[in-house]
Write a protein that holds these residues in place. Structure first.
Motif, PDB file in Angstrom:
ATOM      1  N   LEU A   1     -57.163   3.125  44.814  1.00  0.00           N
ATOM      2  CA  LEU A   1     -57.338   4.467  45.364  1.00  0.00           C
ATOM      3  C   LEU A   1     -57.591   5.468  44.244  1.00  0.00           C
ATOM      4  CD1 LEU A   1     -54.653   4.555  48.200  1.00  0.00           C
ATOM      5  CD2 LEU A   1     -57.131   4.270  48.436  1.00  0.00           C
ATOM      6  N   GLU A   2     -56.831   5.342  43.164  1.00  0.00           N
ATOM      7  CA  GLU A   2     -57.020   6.242  42.019  1.00  0.00           C
ATOM      8  C   GLU A   2     -58.407   6.057  41.400  1.00  0.00           C
ATOM      9  OE1 GLU A   2     -55.174   7.027  37.579  1.00  0.00           O
ATOM     10  OE2 GLU A   2     -53.884   6.134  39.105  1.00  0.00           O
ATOM     11  N   LEU A   3     -58.808   4.812  41.216  1.00  0.00           N
ATOM     12  CA  LEU A   3     -60.129   4.535  40.634  1.00  0.00           C
ATOM     13  C   LEU A   3     -61.264   5.067  41.507  1.00  0.00           C
ATOM     14  CD1 LEU A   3     -59.588   0.905  39.327  1.00  0.00           C
ATOM     15  CD2 LEU A   3     -60.023   2.940  37.939  1.00  0.00           C
ATOM     16  N   ASN A   4     -61.044   5.081  42.819  1.00  0.00           N
ATOM     17  CA  ASN A   4     -62.055   5.567  43.753  1.00  0.00           C
ATOM     18  C   ASN A   4     -61.927   7.069  44.017  1.00  0.00           C
ATOM     19  OD1 ASN A   4     -63.505   3.138  44.250  1.00  0.00           O
ATOM     20  ND2 ASN A   4     -61.778   2.409  45.455  1.00  0.00           N
ATOM     21  N   GLY A   5     -61.019   7.742  43.284  1.00  0.00           N
ATOM     22  CA  GLY A   5     -60.883   9.192  43.390  1.00  0.00           C
ATOM     23  C   GLY A   5     -60.210   9.665  44.658  1.00  0.00           C
ATOM     24  N   ILE A   6     -59.401   8.834  45.274  1.00  0.00           N
ATOM     25  CA  ILE A   6     -58.700   9.209  46.496  1.00  0.00           C
ATOM     26  C   ILE A   6     -57.258   9.556  46.151  1.00  0.00           C
ATOM     27  CG2 ILE A   6     -57.940   8.423  48.762  1.00  0.00           C
ATOM     28  CD1 ILE A   6     -60.354   6.478  48.660  1.00  0.00           C
ATOM     29  N   ARG A   7     -56.875  10.788  46.467  1.00  0.00           N
ATOM     30  CA  ARG A   7     -55.494  11.230  46.219  1.00  0.00           C
ATOM     31  C   ARG A   7     -54.719  11.230  47.512  1.00  0.00           C
ATOM     32  NH1 ARG A   7     -54.228  16.544  43.110  1.00  0.00           N
ATOM     33  NH2 ARG A   7     -52.158  15.791  43.492  1.00  0.00           N
ATOM     34  N   LEU A   8     -53.516  10.727  47.461  1.00  0.00           N
ATOM     35  CA  LEU A   8     -52.631  10.767  48.609  1.00  0.00           C
ATOM     36  C   LEU A   8     -51.810  12.046  48.543  1.00  0.00           C
ATOM     37  CD1 LEU A   8     -51.381   7.077  48.647  1.00  0.00           C
ATOM     38  CD2 LEU A   8     -53.232   8.094  49.971  1.00  0.00           C
ATOM     39  N   ARG A   9     -51.537  12.610  49.682  1.00  0.00           N
ATOM     40  CA  ARG A   9     -50.723  13.817  49.729  1.00  0.00           C
ATOM     41  C   ARG A   9     -49.284  13.451  49.394  1.00  0.00           C
ATOM     42  NH1 ARG A   9     -52.100  17.726  54.605  1.00  0.00           N
ATOM     43  NH2 ARG A   9     -50.853  19.028  53.257  1.00  0.00           N
ATOM     44  N   SER A  10     -48.669  14.221  48.519  1.00  0.00           N
ATOM     45  CA  SER A  10     -47.277  13.980  48.153  1.00  0.00           C
ATOM     46  C   SER A  10     -46.332  14.842  48.968  1.00  0.00           C
ATOM     47  CB  SER A  10     -47.066  14.228  46.658  1.00  0.00           C
ATOM     48  OG  SER A  10     -47.403  15.558  46.355  1.00  0.00           O
TER      49      SER A  10
ATOM     50  N   ALA B   1     -52.674   1.255  44.992  1.00  0.00           N
ATOM     51  CA  ALA B   1     -52.525   2.526  44.269  1.00  0.00           C
ATOM     52  C   ALA B   1     -53.594   2.649  43.181  1.00  0.00           C
ATOM     53  CB  ALA B   1     -51.130   2.632  43.669  1.00  0.00           C
ATOM     54  N   ASP B   2     -53.814   1.587  42.420  1.00  0.00           N
ATOM     55  CA  ASP B   2     -54.825   1.608  41.359  1.00  0.00           C
ATOM     56  C   ASP B   2     -56.236   1.798  41.916  1.00  0.00           C
ATOM     57  OD1 ASP B   2     -52.860   1.226  39.463  1.00  0.00           O
ATOM     58  OD2 ASP B   2     -53.276  -0.914  39.188  1.00  0.00           O
TER      59      ASP B   2
END
Length: 56
Positions: A44-53, A41-42
């Motif tokens: 992905l966030e640091l790499n600017g990737i958002r998961l669809r909620s 999770a960290d």
């Protein structure tokens, strides 16, 4: 993701070719899983990737 046992360090090590920077270790598989989930999770966030909620 791949988890392997490191005999020298006596820990499980999780790495991934798909998630750059993922390298997590723990003394048991049970403890490794939540650490991996938090690290993914960290990263992905640091790499600017958002998961669809929302569902597709």
């Amino acid at each position: 993701m791949r988890a392997t046992w490191d005999d020298e360090a006596e820990v499980w090590v999780a790495t991934s070719n798909d998630i750059e920077g993922l390298a997590v270790e723990s003394d048991s598989m049970e403890k490794l899983q939540p650490k991996v989930m938090a690290a993914v999770a960290d990263l992905l966030e640091l790499n600017g990737i958002r998961l669809r909620s929302e569902p597709f």
